[in-house]
Design a protein around this motif. Structure first.
Motif, PDB file in Angstrom:
ATOM      1  N   ALA A   2      -2.045  44.910  16.881  1.00 42.45           N
ATOM      2  CA  ALA A   2      -2.782  44.185  16.228  1.00 42.45           C
ATOM      3  C   ALA A   2      -2.171  43.776  14.715  1.00 42.45           C
ATOM      4  O   ALA A   2      -1.188  44.698  14.548  1.00 42.45           O
ATOM      5  N   ASN A   3      -2.130  42.766  13.902  1.00 46.50           N
ATOM      6  CA  ASN A   3      -1.815  42.680  12.700  1.00 46.50           C
ATOM      7  C   ASN A   3      -2.896  42.993  11.575  1.00 46.50           C
ATOM      8  O   ASN A   3      -3.750  42.370  11.660  1.00 46.50           O
ATOM      9  N   ILE A   4      -2.555  43.907  10.858  1.00 46.47           N
ATOM     10  CA  ILE A   4      -3.603  44.631  10.144  1.00 46.47           C
ATOM     11  C   ILE A   4      -2.893  44.501   8.585  1.00 46.47           C
ATOM     12  O   ILE A   4      -1.844  45.032   8.474  1.00 46.47           O
ATOM     13  N   HIS A  26       0.104  49.312  15.787  1.00 47.79           N
ATOM     14  CA  HIS A  26      -0.212  47.917  15.178  1.00 47.79           C
ATOM     15  C   HIS A  26       0.789  47.753  14.054  1.00 47.79           C
ATOM     16  O   HIS A  26       1.771  48.607  13.698  1.00 47.79           O
ATOM     17  N   PRO A  46      -4.246  37.775   9.750  1.00 46.55           N
ATOM     18  CA  PRO A  46      -4.390  39.120  10.327  1.00 46.55           C
ATOM     19  C   PRO A  46      -5.642  39.182  11.139  1.00 46.55           C
ATOM     20  O   PRO A  46      -6.538  38.425  11.062  1.00 46.55           O
ATOM     21  N   ASP A  47      -5.341  40.128  12.183  1.00 49.20           N
ATOM     22  CA  ASP A  47      -6.352  40.480  13.051  1.00 49.20           C
ATOM     23  C   ASP A  47      -7.609  41.252  12.427  1.00 49.20           C
ATOM     24  O   ASP A  47      -8.808  41.401  12.762  1.00 49.20           O
ATOM     25  N   LEU A  48      -7.237  42.137  11.114  1.00 46.32           N
ATOM     26  CA  LEU A  48      -8.094  42.902  10.497  1.00 46.32           C
ATOM     27  C   LEU A  48      -7.628  43.136   9.269  1.00 46.32           C
ATOM     28  O   LEU A  48      -6.429  42.987   9.073  1.00 46.32           O
ATOM     29  N   MET A  75     -11.650  36.968   9.964  1.00 46.89           N
ATOM     30  CA  MET A  75     -11.213  38.221  10.501  1.00 46.89           C
ATOM     31  C   MET A  75     -11.874  39.098   9.959  1.00 46.89           C
ATOM     32  O   MET A  75     -12.680  39.053   8.935  1.00 46.89           O
ATOM     33  N   GLU A 115     -10.923  50.356  15.553  1.00 51.41           N
ATOM     34  CA  GLU A 115     -11.295  50.089  16.570  1.00 51.41           C
ATOM     35  C   GLU A 115     -12.414  49.112  17.157  1.00 51.41           C
ATOM     36  O   GLU A 115     -12.281  47.867  17.692  1.00 51.41           O
ATOM     37  N   LEU A 118     -11.422  45.582  15.700  1.00 51.02           N
ATOM     38  CA  LEU A 118     -10.803  44.748  16.726  1.00 51.02           C
ATOM     39  C   LEU A 118     -11.560  44.431  17.929  1.00 51.02           C
ATOM     40  O   LEU A 118     -11.211  43.393  18.474  1.00 51.02           O
ATOM     41  N   HIS A 121     -13.543  41.333  17.283  1.00 51.09           N
ATOM     42  CA  HIS A 121     -12.990  40.250  16.943  1.00 51.09           C
ATOM     43  C   HIS A 121     -12.282  39.752  18.109  1.00 51.09           C
ATOM     44  O   HIS A 121     -11.782  38.388  17.949  1.00 51.09           O
ATOM     45  N   ALA A 122     -11.963  40.648  19.095  1.00 53.71           N
ATOM     46  CA  ALA A 122     -11.217  40.139  20.148  1.00 53.71           C
ATOM     47  C   ALA A 122     -12.049  39.085  21.120  1.00 53.71           C
ATOM     48  O   ALA A 122     -13.130  39.285  21.115  1.00 53.71           O
TER      49      ALA A 122
END
Length: 240
Positions: A2-4, A26, A46-48, A75, A115, A118, A121-122
């Motif tokens: 993921a992009n954090i 990540h 970003p994913d988070l 996000m 965790e 993500l 959000h998935a």
């Protein structure tokens, strides 16, 4: 992977969180204030986001409000602070923050919060309709080969595509000797550095497995390796 985005004005916290999250696979973007965080948010999605509450230019709650009002809060955001009140944490949650981490942040709480963020959000996996006349297999039957394939892929990446017996993975090891005619602290540091380099090489550079093998909490392990001057890239090169 993921992009954090990690937003914190303290360099030590940014570095530590970046190392831990990178070790988990990540990609990490860093920002030391709200202005840099806005720039990163405009450049990528970003994913988070791990967002500190108290920052010198604009506090994290205000930035969270900006993102929420502009529609940029797409996000999950995890707030972080060592001095926030319950009211501040509740306010951030009402605005749209997913959770709150109190500093100093423990490794277990960090990984659990990331965790969960993500996972929430998935996107849901699309359901595959069975073809007419075909009875779908039981979930348990389908899961076993997938798990086995994942294990073989990881092992292949670490051993050049071969499955080796555990006793043969390391090969013959050179005999290590230590000079005893020196101050205790120097001798101890020399031994500890050799000890950790050995386990890093044996575990392919995985901090998680080294922490388990040595019995150290991983946040303490990172600090210990930095203190000893251990080259963290050596274990990963040896494991590839």
């Amino acid at each position: 992977m993921a992009n954090i985005l990690v937003v914190d004005d303290e360099l030590g916290i940014r570095d530590l969180l970046s190392e831990i999250l990178n070790d988990e696979g990540h990609h990490v973007e860093l920002a030391e204030n709200a202005a840099q965080a806005r720039a990163v948010r405009q450049r990528i999605r970003p994913d988070l986001v791990l967002l500190d509450i108290w920052m010198p230019d604009t506090d994290g709650v205000t930035l969270l409000k900006e993102w929420s009002a502009s529609g940029a809060l797409t996000m999950p955001v995890i707030m972080m602070s060592g001095h926030a009140t319950i009211e501040t944490a509740v306010e951030a949650t009402k605005i749209g923050a997913q959770s709150f981490l109190e500093k100093p942040i423990t490794l277990q709480k960090l990984l659990k919060a990331v965790e969960a963020g993500l996972a929430r959000h998935a996107p849901p996996s699309p359901a595959i309709a069975p073809r007419p006349g075909i009875v779908p297999s039981r979930p348990a039957t389908m899961m076993a080969p997938v798990a086995m394939a994942a294990e073989l892929t990881v092992e292949a990446a670490m051993t050049g595509g071969q499955s080796l017996p555990p006793a043969m993975e390391m090969g013959p090891q050179p005999r290590q000797t230590f000079e005893l005619d020196k101050p205790l602290r120097e001798a101890r540091d020399e031994f500890e550095k050799c000890y950790f380099e050995y386990h890093l090489a044996r575990e392919g550079g995985s901090m998680t497995r080294v922490a388990e093998k040595t019995g150290l909490e991983r946040t303490h392990l990172y600090r210990k390796l930095k203190q000893l001057g251990v080259d963290l890239s050596r274990g990963k090169r040896g494991g590839g």
